[in-house]
Scaffold this motif. Structure first.
Motif, PDB file in Angstrom:
ATOM      1  N   ARG A 195       1.256  -1.041  -0.258  1.00  0.00           N
ATOM      2  CA  ARG A 195       0.134   0.055  -0.108  1.00  0.00           C
ATOM      3  C   ARG A 195       0.705   1.146   0.197  1.00  0.00           C
ATOM      4  N   GLY A 244      -9.865   2.409  -1.705  1.00  0.00           N
ATOM      5  CA  GLY A 244      -8.587   2.994  -0.614  1.00  0.00           C
ATOM      6  C   GLY A 244      -9.587   1.736   0.431  1.00  0.00           C
ATOM      7  N   HIS A 247      -8.300  -1.379  -0.393  1.00  0.00           N
ATOM      8  CA  HIS A 247      -6.933  -1.265  -0.934  1.00  0.00           C
ATOM      9  C   HIS A 247      -6.293  -2.123  -2.556  1.00  0.00           C
TER      10      HIS A 247
END
Ligand code: SAH
Ligand code: AVI
Length: 327
Positions: A195, A244, A247
């Motif tokens: 990430r 988001g 992810h």
């Protein structure tokens, strides 16, 4: 070249029909990403790996460059099995180190992209005359049978962050199959994208030259050729965005108009303007999520190697019921 256990070639067409019928009848239409990879799809992916925006491949290559020799010297594998091997370009760093360690006997690249796999295996046979190069055409989501005569210990490698193209349940199933196939002394080597700033990730899937868009559209080309479908490629647009909460990158083909695609064996599929087919997810991880994912499959991390900014990780894992070992 052999097919992987449980996947006779005659079933391929039936499986494609089933996957397309199922995926395109869902509220969010979707297609499994493995159908990107005919020869052209594999070539387009190789082009993606050389794009300036696509940081994954060059970062993984740099990690392999540093770490292949100590890894191979410590594990001394007789076999390297690679899931979704593609061109096996970066794999040469592992193969060189395995040969140098003096332990290497066999390399088994496994991939769905049959022609591309055979071409890459032919090149490897010339480059590595002391290794048995034994390609397998097959689907890595099916149970993995390494065969009783595969020399051990083996490293099973899954590079390129291809694990990210599977949702949590499928990734867990795939990892469980790997763990079940591993014998005493075998290790699992995973490459995983981490990430980071979503803008960096989104750029990697929206390159300026439009290669990723071509790659994405290729799945419709495959359906037109293999099923006689009539998708009009000019009325679908590539869209990739970072989600988001989960992810992950989601890659879609967005219909620019109201339209109907005719797919023999499946039927007519209606698209409203703006409606999309989700063609791929690409999950991004941190150490905790990777440890959790491996843990549910009965695997534990032995070594974690990452670049300083934490862009990408190589992870070596063993079965939790195996003797601890620390290369
Ligand atoms: N490992 C290479 C290639 C990654 S691209 C690298 O790191 O650059 C993903 C590869 O996995 C492609 O070669 C594709 O054909 C293969 N692949 C995708 N889904 C697959 C599946 N279900 N079974 C077998 N191979 C698959
Ligand atoms: C193969 N896989 C790991 C690539 C990825 O980054 O998810 C496929 C890809 N799709 C678009 N660009 C690259």
């Amino acid at each position: 070249m052999t097919s992987i256990a449980g996947r006779p070639d005659t079933n391929l067409h039936a499986e494609l029909l089933r996957d397309v019928a199922f995926g395109l009848s869902r509220p969010q239409k979707e297609l499994p990403p493995k159908y990107f990879y005919d020869r052209r799809g594999s070539e387009l992916f190789d082009e993606i790996t050389r794009l300036p925006e696509y940081y994954l491949t060059r970062t993984e290559r740099a990690l392999l460059d540093c770490w292949s020799s100590p890894l191979m010297a410590a594990v001394r594998p007789a076999s390297l099995v690679e899931l979704g091997a593609g061109s096996a370009d970066k794999t040469r760093l592992l193969l060189d180190a395995m040969v140098y360690a003096g332990s290497g006997e066999v390399y088994v690249p496994i991939d769905v992209s049959a022609e591309f796999l055979e071409d890459s295996a032919s090149r490897l046979r010339e480059e590595y005359p002391t290794l048995g190069i034994e390609p397998l055409v097959g689907d890595i989501t099916h149970p993995l049978d390494l065969g009783a005569d595969l020399p051990g210990p083996a490293i099973i490698a899954f590079l390129g962050s291809t694990i990210g193209n599977f949702d949590a349940a499928s990734a867990a199933g795939l990892l469980r199959n790997i763990a079940q196939a591993m014998r005493t002394g075998d290790r699992f080597l995973l490459g995983a994208d981490l990430r980071k700033d979503p803008k960096v990730i989104e750029r990697a899937y929206n390159d300026a030259q439009g290669v990723t868009a071509e790659f994405n559209l290729n799945v419709l080309r495959v359906l037109n050729r293999e099923l006689g479908a009539d998708f009009d490629l000019s009325s679908f647009e590539h869209r990739a965005f970072y989600e988001g909460t989960s992810h992950r990158i989601e890659m879609h083909l967005v219909s620019t108009d109201d339209q109907i695609a005719h797919i023999p064996g499946v039927g007519d599929v209606t698209f409203a303007g703006g409606e999309s087919i989700r063609t791929e997810i690409s999950c991004k991880y941190d150490r905790e999520s990777i440890a959790g994912m491996l843990g549910t499959a009965g695997l534990a991390i032995d070594r974690w190697i990452s670049d300083a900014p934490g862009t990408y990780a190589l992870v070596l894992a063993s079965r939790v019921d195996a003797e601890p070992a620390r290369p």
